[in-house]
Design a protein around this motif. Structure first.
Motif, mmCIF file in Angstrom:
data_model
loop_
_atom_site.group_PDB
_atom_site.id
_atom_site.type_symbol
_atom_site.label_atom_id
_atom_site.label_comp_id
_atom_site.label_asym_id
_atom_site.label_seq_id
_atom_site.Cartn_x
_atom_site.Cartn_y
_atom_site.Cartn_z
ATOM 1 N N ILE A 22 -7.647 13.883 -9.903
ATOM 2 C CA ILE A 22 -7.650 12.414 -10.025
ATOM 3 C C ILE A 22 -6.757 11.818 -8.946
ATOM 4 O O ILE A 22 -7.122 10.854 -8.266
ATOM 5 C CB ILE A 22 -7.177 11.993 -11.429
ATOM 6 C CG1 ILE A 22 -8.177 12.467 -12.483
ATOM 7 C CG2 ILE A 22 -6.990 10.478 -11.517
ATOM 8 C CD1 ILE A 22 -7.684 12.330 -13.900
ATOM 9 N N ALA A 23 -5.568 12.416 -8.761
ATOM 10 C CA ALA A 23 -4.611 11.888 -7.790
ATOM 11 C C ALA A 23 -5.151 11.998 -6.367
ATOM 12 O O ALA A 23 -4.890 11.130 -5.535
ATOM 13 C CB ALA A 23 -3.285 12.635 -7.918
ATOM 14 N N GLY A 34 -8.254 11.660 -5.464
ATOM 15 C CA GLY A 34 -9.135 10.506 -5.293
ATOM 16 C C GLY A 34 -8.356 9.231 -5.049
ATOM 17 O O GLY A 34 -8.652 8.479 -4.116
ATOM 18 N N SER A 35 -7.323 8.992 -5.857
ATOM 19 C CA SER A 35 -6.567 7.750 -5.679
ATOM 20 C C SER A 35 -5.762 7.788 -4.384
ATOM 21 O O SER A 35 -5.524 6.746 -3.769
ATOM 22 C CB SER A 35 -5.666 7.486 -6.884
ATOM 23 O OG SER A 35 -4.555 8.333 -6.874
ATOM 24 N N LEU A 36 -5.395 8.997 -3.916
ATOM 25 C CA LEU A 36 -4.672 9.101 -2.642
ATOM 26 C C LEU A 36 -5.577 8.671 -1.487
ATOM 27 O O LEU A 36 -5.173 7.890 -0.620
ATOM 28 C CB LEU A 36 -4.175 10.530 -2.424
ATOM 29 C CG LEU A 36 -3.375 10.771 -1.144
ATOM 30 C CD1 LEU A 36 -2.031 10.079 -1.207
ATOM 31 C CD2 LEU A 36 -3.160 12.254 -0.890
ATOM 32 N N TRP A 67 0.784 -1.237 0.000
ATOM 33 C CA TRP A 67 0.000 0.000 0.000
ATOM 34 C C TRP A 67 0.818 1.291 0.000
ATOM 35 O O TRP A 67 0.400 2.269 -0.618
ATOM 36 C CB TRP A 67 -0.988 -0.009 1.172
ATOM 37 C CG TRP A 67 -2.186 -0.841 0.848
ATOM 38 C CD1 TRP A 67 -2.526 -2.036 1.391
ATOM 39 C CD2 TRP A 67 -3.198 -0.540 -0.117
ATOM 40 N NE1 TRP A 67 -3.675 -2.511 0.820
ATOM 41 C CE2 TRP A 67 -4.107 -1.627 -0.107
ATOM 42 C CE3 TRP A 67 -3.412 0.523 -0.999
ATOM 43 C CZ2 TRP A 67 -5.230 -1.653 -0.935
ATOM 44 C CZ3 TRP A 67 -4.523 0.487 -1.827
ATOM 45 C CH2 TRP A 67 -5.414 -0.594 -1.790
ATOM 46 N N ILE A 94 -8.193 6.746 -1.637
ATOM 47 C CA ILE A 94 -8.452 5.302 -1.733
ATOM 48 C C ILE A 94 -7.254 4.518 -1.201
ATOM 49 O O ILE A 94 -7.396 3.582 -0.422
ATOM 50 C CB ILE A 94 -8.762 4.912 -3.196
ATOM 51 C CG1 ILE A 94 -10.112 5.501 -3.616
ATOM 52 C CG2 ILE A 94 -8.782 3.394 -3.362
ATOM 53 C CD1 ILE A 94 -10.379 5.432 -5.092
ATOM 54 N N SER A 95 -6.026 4.932 -1.602
ATOM 55 C CA SER A 95 -4.868 4.150 -1.153
ATOM 56 C C SER A 95 -4.596 4.335 0.338
ATOM 57 O O SER A 95 -4.125 3.400 0.993
ATOM 58 C CB SER A 95 -3.625 4.444 -1.998
ATOM 59 O OG SER A 95 -3.556 5.770 -2.394
ATOM 60 N N SER A 147 0.388 8.349 -5.700
ATOM 61 C CA SER A 147 -0.701 9.326 -5.749
ATOM 62 C C SER A 147 -0.227 10.695 -5.284
ATOM 63 O O SER A 147 -0.574 11.720 -5.877
ATOM 64 C CB SER A 147 -1.864 8.876 -4.873
ATOM 65 O OG SER A 147 -2.211 7.562 -5.126
ATOM 66 N N PRO A 176 1.186 2.788 -3.808
ATOM 67 C CA PRO A 176 0.143 3.662 -4.380
ATOM 68 C C PRO A 176 -0.031 4.969 -3.626
ATOM 69 O O PRO A 176 -0.339 5.996 -4.258
ATOM 70 C CB PRO A 176 -1.128 2.805 -4.327
ATOM 71 C CG PRO A 176 -0.814 1.617 -3.524
ATOM 72 C CD PRO A 176 0.657 1.413 -3.556
ATOM 73 N N VAL A 177 0.198 4.971 -2.291
ATOM 74 C CA VAL A 177 0.101 6.238 -1.545
ATOM 75 C C VAL A 177 1.136 7.217 -2.073
ATOM 76 O O VAL A 177 0.831 8.374 -2.382
ATOM 77 C CB VAL A 177 0.287 5.992 -0.024
ATOM 78 C CG1 VAL A 177 0.422 7.311 0.709
ATOM 79 C CG2 VAL A 177 -0.875 5.207 0.539
#
Lengths: 209, 134
Positions: free
Chosen positions: B109-110, B112-114, B85, B116-117, B92, B88-89
Motif C-alpha cells: 500500500i505504501a 502505491g502512495s509513495l 508534498w 503517487i506522492s 509513505s 506524504p513522501v
C-alpha cells in the motif's frame, strides 16, 4: 527586472547542481552494490567450489545474455532520448515510423518497453530456476543469487517508475525548458548506472561463476 | 572544479593502490571488492567533475585565485518556496519501512502512495497555461 540582473541570471558560474548531486548519490549506490558483490564473493570463498559448480550449471546463460543485450541497448535508446531532451524536443515531429524525428517521449517510451522486457525476462528466469529446484532458501548460492539479481531488478523497476514520472512531468509542463531537460538527463544517468552494474553482475554470476 | 576532480581522482588512485597492497598481503574477497569499488566511487565523481569542467569550457570562480566572492553569484537552481508534498513522501517511505516489520500488505500500500506522492511532488510546478504562476 533590469538588464544587469537579467544577464546575471543567465550567467553560468557552476555546474548543474541536480546533475552533480545525482552523480554523488549514484556513487553511494555503487557502494550498496559493492556490499552485494562482496557478499557474493565471500560466500563463494567460504562455501567452496563444489556448491557453486552444482548450482551454476542450471543457469540459462543464452537466455540471460539476450536479456542483458536488451538492457544494454535500452541504454542506447535512453541516450537518444537525452539528445532529444537537449534539443528541448518533447515529442516526434513526423510519423512514428520515422525514427529520425522522434522526440524524448518516443525514445523514453522505447527504453521503458525494453526495461520492461528485461524485468519480465528476469521473472521468467526466476520462475524456471525455482521449478528446477533453486530457490532463495535452497542453499547459500540461491540466497546470494536472488539477493544480488533481485536488488538489481528492484533498481531497474525503480528506473521504470522514474521514466514514467519524467514522461508525466513533460506531458504536464507548460514549456520544455532547462528544468525538464535536467530531469531527463539525471534519469538517464541512473539508467546507465543500473545498466553498468548489471554488466558487472552478469560477468560475475553468469560468466566467471 | 580543478581542485574537486583532482581530490576525487587522487582518492581513487589511493584506493586502487590499497586494494593491490591488500591483495598482496593476503587479503580476502570482501576487502578487495570493497576497496576496488570504493576506487570506482571516487573515480566516478572525479571523472564526472573533470568531464563537466571540460564541457563548460572555462574555469569557475573557485578555481581563480583572484576571484571575488561576488563572481560566484548566479542561479543555483529552482527551489520550492512552500510545499506539502514532502510530507506524504516521507510518510509513505516510513510506512514502507514499517511494513517490513508489520506485514507485506502495508509495504505494498505504501509503495502505491509513495509513487503517487512523488508524482505529486515533481509535477507540482508543472501547471497548465491557464493557471497563473505564484
Amino acid at each position: 527586472m533590469t538588464s544587469t540582473s537579467v544577464s546575471a541570471h543567465h550567467k553560468i558560474t557552476r555546474p548543474n547542481m541536480v546533475a552533480v548531486g545525482t552523480i554523488v548519490w549514484l556513487s553511494s549506490e555503487l557502494m550498496f552494490f559493492a556490499a552485494l558483490f562482496a557478499m557474493y564473493f565471500t560466500t563463494r570463498a567460504v562455501q567452496g567450489p563444489k556448491i557453486w559448480l552444482q548450482s551454476t550449471e542450471i543457469l540459462n546463460i543464452p537466455f540471460a545474455a539476450i536479456n542483458t543485450t536488451v538492457l544494454v541497448l535500452s541504454s542506447v535508446t535512453c541516450q537518444f532520448g537525452v539528445f532529444a531532451a537537449e534539443r528541448y524536443q518533447a515529442r516526434r515531429t513526423a510519423s512514428l515510423i520515422n525514427v529520425k524525428y522522434w522526440g524524448m517521449r518516443e525514445w523514453f517510451a522505447m527504453t521503458f518497453l525494453m526495461g520492461g522486457f528485461f524485468i519480465a525476462g528476469q521473472i521468467y528466469e526466476y520462475a524456471s530456476l525455482v521449478t528446477e529446484g533453486l530457490a532463495l532458501s535452497t542453499n547459500a548460492y540461491g540466497s546470494v543469487f536472488y539477493i544480488a539479481t533481485g536488488f538489481h531488478g528492484l533498481h531497474v523497476t525503480g528506473g521504470l517508475i522514474a521514466f514514467l514520472i519524467v514522461m508525466v512531468r513533460i506531458a504536464k509542463a507548460r514549456r520544455f525548458t532547462q528544468g525538464q531537460a535536467t530531469t531527463a538527463i539525471v534519469v538517464s544517468y541512473y539508467w546507465h548506472f543500473v545498466d553498468v552494474v548489471w554488466i558487472a553482475l552478469f560477468a560475475s554470476i553468469y560468466l566467471i561463476k | 572544479m580543478k581542485a574537486n576532480w583532482k581530490l576525487f581522482t587522487g582518492l581513487s588512485i589511493f584506493y586502487i593502490l590499497m586494494a593491490v597492497v591488500y591483495y598482496y598481503v593476503g587479503g580476502e574477497a570482501v576487502g578487495i571488492t570493497g576497496m576496488t569499488l570504493a576506487a570506482c566511487l571516487a573515480g566516478m565523481v572525479g571523472f564526472y567533475l573533470w568531464f563537466t569542467q571540460k564541457r563548460i569550457g572555462f574555469d569557475i570562480p573557485s578555481d581563480n585565485i583572484n576571484a571575488e566572492i561576488a563572481d560566484d553569484a548566479g542561479e543555483l537552481g529552482f527551489y520550492s518556496p512552500h510545499s506539502w508534498w514532502p510530507l506524504p513522501v516521507a510518510l509513505s517511505a516510513t510506512a514502507m519501512g514499517l511494513g517490513l516489520i508489520i506485514g507485506w500488505w502495508l509495504t505494498l500500500i505504501a509503495l502505491g502512495s509513495l509513487v503517487i506522492s512523488i508524482i505529486g511532488m515533481v509535477t507540482e510546478y508543472e501547471k497548465p497555461v491557464s493557471v497563473s504562476s505564484h
